[in-house]
Design a protein around this motif. Structure first.
Motif, short mmCIF file in Angstrom:
data_model
loop_
_atom_site.label_atom_id
_atom_site.label_comp_id
_atom_site.label_asym_id
_atom_site.label_seq_id
_atom_site.Cartn_x
_atom_site.Cartn_y
_atom_site.Cartn_z
N ARG A 16 0.82 -1.21 0.00
CA ARG A 16 0.00 0.00 0.00
C ARG A 16 0.86 1.26 0.00
NH1 ARG A 16 -3.05 -3.04 3.75
NH2 ARG A 16 -2.10 -1.92 5.50
N ARG A 17 2.01 1.20 0.68
CA ARG A 17 2.83 2.40 0.84
C ARG A 17 3.97 2.50 -0.16
NH1 ARG A 17 5.61 2.46 6.09
NH2 ARG A 17 6.33 4.45 5.27
N MET A 18 4.24 1.43 -0.88
CA MET A 18 5.43 1.36 -1.71
C MET A 18 5.49 2.48 -2.74
SD MET A 18 6.68 -1.89 -4.06
CE MET A 18 6.11 -3.04 -2.81
N ILE A 62 3.63 -7.88 -8.32
CA ILE A 62 3.40 -6.73 -9.20
C ILE A 62 1.91 -6.58 -9.51
CG2 ILE A 62 3.84 -5.84 -11.52
CD1 ILE A 62 6.66 -7.11 -11.29
N ALA A 63 1.22 -7.70 -9.66
CA ALA A 63 -0.21 -7.65 -9.97
C ALA A 63 -1.01 -7.03 -8.83
CB ALA A 63 -0.73 -9.05 -10.27
N GLN A 64 -0.50 -7.11 -7.58
CA GLN A 64 -1.21 -6.54 -6.43
C GLN A 64 -0.98 -5.04 -6.30
OE1 GLN A 64 -0.25 -8.67 -2.77
NE2 GLN A 64 0.20 -10.52 -3.94
N MET A 65 0.04 -4.51 -6.98
CA MET A 65 0.42 -3.12 -6.78
C MET A 65 -0.45 -2.18 -7.61
SD MET A 65 4.53 -3.79 -6.95
CE MET A 65 4.76 -2.17 -7.65
N PRO A 66 -0.70 -0.98 -7.09
CA PRO A 66 -1.43 0.03 -7.88
C PRO A 66 -0.68 0.33 -9.17
CG PRO A 66 -1.24 0.70 -5.58
CD PRO A 66 -0.34 -0.48 -5.74
#
Length: 724
Positions: free
Chosen positions: A155-157, A186-190
């Motif tokens: 969430r914060r990355m 990577i698929a989970q990242m915004p």
């Protein structure tokens, strides 16, 4: 860095972004006149302004770390969260943290060696006092990290960086299968979080594979042709790929007839090599043996392998960087990312299995110097070693299904699972990782569970990997034998279209290395390789889970039933006698009596043993594969040592079963109560127990127990070869 004007791609960028990036770069490298290499600022701009996904394939020393450290500083100034840097090796992490500090980047690591610092690291993350968090790919699947820290980090990355990204590609699945998990992360990242993958070693196939893992279908990517590749500005992965030529390296190949002459050459000419460097070997035992021989001849060297204590490895890295040792004799454990800009030479005793691996290792040299020497001394045993490592790591369908079938929704630890499937610990752990990445099993607190998801063995994929490995091995042989430019050959092997003759290698400019062998060095090498005698450690405890297989033992082996410490002529992986023994135990090799030379070497081992109780008799094992060899060895020792030969233990209950390579519980079950000493007149004294090969040592342990129960006061195992 150079003082040339910025290229057009930099000049067209917003002035404030370029100026801020250039200021950070100069702070990083400590030079007020530094400017970006072609492609560096383009990558930074894509990450910071475009929030893109980018793949940078550039030669070692180009400055890939500058891209992600400068981008991190700029993103943090915009309010972004910390960068997560996935890094594969501890040595690489240490260098990356040191480089970050020079740029004013607050970098911390979470890895297997600093568990005592994890609390402080997490506290700093919570307080937003971390700019870069370095983690290993395995850490991403640590249950507590995955469930407690990773969701918050995602969430914060502010940016994800995957260093040495060629490990994502399937050719390296057995080195770090956890790299394949990055696609799920990577698929989970915004979509707004930029992703950077970097590597120095990738051909076109690997580039396409990595780009696909980053979340692109490959559209908009391209290869370099005289400069960095640039996409069309679409939504695909931006691939920046530059020429891989290393103008500072002087390459050469010296073919010598055997291990003895290669070691003699090293003893003769090590001091003539420039500065300090790295001597690569293919096996741990070779690294240790060569380092020992060099030290005995007055050379200041250290061994560096994956089995070396972590603190000792860190100390050795520092000694090499400060030029306080001539060389580290290393396996591939000292490879990716190790940063010593003035490394003077890289020498290989034995060739890596592919030009990709070779380019990766020689890339350690000449990063900030005008010249460095790179010399390969290939060995006749190289192919056999390549084959061993390739086959040992390849997943097997039958084994995989046994593992899945034993797991349920109740966690099972790796030791407990090992007792249920006939797979040793190291290959079992690798197989579990592969199955985890495939989604068939999952690591949780307390062990492993089955996911219940359908799983099928991807035979086509593994066949493709095997074929690619064979092709890469042949490319390495072709590199050794080519009469063309060696640097051009390596570049073409990595699909670098800018490949051109270097004018420096032994084929372009003539042989630059001496070929003579000092007479004293030759004698020392011969003596070192003729050294005999390796300890065979005695088993002291029964394996966990043996009772599940019908073997009613657990805990420690009773002192009155234990074998003593034994001896082997040599390890199969040794440089000297190991070569001869590998031929004896090669698949399809005929069974034959022991040679006089081998028997004489065995007698030297016995003479140097220094046992507390001299044996009074000789007994042999009932060998299934080498009966002539074992019997002739036992009879020869009996004759020369003037000890009575009592004969061989008799097979019982059908004799031993099972095959080499299983785990301890299964190996023990296969030999339990399968030997009998009833027909032997066992004396009340020490017995020398002779066999061909020690692997798990459970055959020797059970046989020694039978002899002890029959009256022997001690049993001393003696074998020709020790595996590993």
């Amino acid at each position: 860095m150079t003082a040339a004007p910025p290229p057009p791609s930099e000049a067209a960028a917003p002035v404030d972004l370029h100026e801020g990036a250039l200021e950070a770069l100069r702070e990083l490298v400590g030079r007020d006149d530094a400017v970006f290499h072609d492609g560096q600022f383009e990558a930074i701009s894509a990450l910071v302004e475009g929030r893109r996904r980018a793949l940078v394939v550039q030669r070692t020393g180009w400055g890939k770390s500058a891209v992600y450290f400068v981008a991190t500083l700029l993103l943090r100034r915009q309010g972004a969260g910390p960068t997560v840097l996935v890094s594969p090796l501890l040595a690489l992490m240490r260098d990356q943290i040191a480089a970050a500090e020079r740029a004013g980047v607050r970098a911390v690591a979470i890895n297997s060696t600093n568990a005592h610092e994890w609390g402080d690291v997490l506290h700093k993350l919570d307080a937003d006092e971390v700019d870069v968090l370095l983690v290993s790919p395995e850490r991403l699947n640590n249950p507590s990290f995955r469930e407690q820290q990773l969701p918050t980090l995602v969430r914060r990355m502010g940016m994800l960086v995957v260093d040495e990204a060629h490990c994502i590609s399937d050719w390296g699945h057995d080195f770090r299968p956890d790299y394949r998990r990055l696609r799920d992360l990577i698929a989970q990242m915004p979509p707004s979080v930029p992703v950077l993958a970097t590597t120095a070693t990738a051909n076109s196939r690997v580039v396409a594979d990595v780009a696909e893992q980053l979340g692109s279908d490959g559209a908009g990517t391209g290869d370099a042709a005289g400069g960095p590749a640039r996409d069309d500005g679409g939504d695909g992965v931006l691939t920046i790929r530059g020429p891989l030529a290393r103008t500072s390296l002087r390459l050469g190949v010296l073919r010598l007839p055997d291990s003895e002459s290669r070691l003699a050459w090293l003893l003769s000419h090590l001091d003539e090599l420039p500065g300090s460097g790295i001597i690569y070997t293919l096996t741990v035992s070779a690294a240790n043996d060569i380092a020992r021989v060099l030290r005995e001849r007055g050379h200041d060297v250290r061994a560096y392998t994956g089995q070396t204590d972590p603190d000792e490895r860190e100390e050795s890295e520092g000694l090499l960087k400060r030029n306080e040792v001539k060389a580290l004799v290393a396996t591939s454990a000292l490879g990716m990312g190790f940063d010593k800009p003035d490394l003077g030479f890289v020498l290989h005793l034995g060739a890596p299995s592919s030009p990709v691996a070779y380019y990766q290792q020689v890339g350690r040299a000449g990063r900030a110097s005008e010249s460095a020497d790179v010399l390969l001394l290939p060995g006749s045993e190289d192919r056999a070693i390549w084959h061993y490592f390739a086959t040992a790591s390849m997943p097997d369908e039958d084994r995989a299904r046994r593992v899945i079938d034993e797991l349920s929704d109740v966690p099972l630890s790796t030791p407990a699972l090992e007792a249920r499937v006939d797979i040793r610990r190291t290959p079992l752990e690798l197989l579990l990782k592969v199955l985890d990445v495939d989604g068939a099993v999952r690591r949780v607190q307390g062990g492993w569970v089955a996911t219940g998801e359908p799983w099928s063995y991807d035979a086509d994929r593994y066949a493709r990997i095997a074929a690619e490995r064979e092709a890469e091995q042949q490319h390495m042989i072709d590199y050794e034998q080519t009469d063309g430019c060696r640097m051009e050959f390596l570049q073409r092997s990595l699909d670098d279209e800018t490949a051109a003759t270097c004018g420096r290698c032994d084929n372009c400019a003539g042989v630059w290395y001496p070929g003579d062998l000092d007479e004293g060095a030759a004698a020392a090498a011969s003596g070192a390789l003729d050294r005999v005698g390796v300890a065979v450690e005695a088993r002291k405890a029964w394996p966990t889970g043996a009772d599940r297989l019908g073997v009613p033992v657990k805990g420690r082996i009773a002192p009155g039933e234990q074998a003593g410490e034994g001896r082997a002529l040599a390890r199969l992986t040794d440089l000297g006698w190991g070569n001869t023994l590998r031929e004896v135990f090669a698949a399809g090799a005929p069974d034959a009596p022991v040679t006089p030379q081998m028997l004489e070497a065995c007698v030297r081992v016995l003479a140097d043993w220094g046992w507390s109780e001299r044996p009074v008799a000789v007994v042999s094992m009932p060998s299934r594969s080498h009966p002539q060899l074992v019997r002739s060895l036992a009879e020869g020792i009996s004759r020369i040592g003037r000890l009575p030969y009592l004969g061989a233990l008799e097979p019982a209950n059908g004799g031993p079963s099972g095959q080499p390579g299983g785990n301890s519980a299964f190996r023990l079950a296969g030999v339990w109560q399968r030997f009998s000493a009833d027909a032997l007149d066992v004396p009340a004294g020490g017995v020398l127990l002779v066999d061909d090969l020690a692997d798990s040592r459970w055959s020797l342990t059970v046989a020694a127990r039978e002899l002890r129960r029959a009256g022997a006061t001690s049993v001393l195992p003696f074998v020709l070869a020790l595996r590993g």
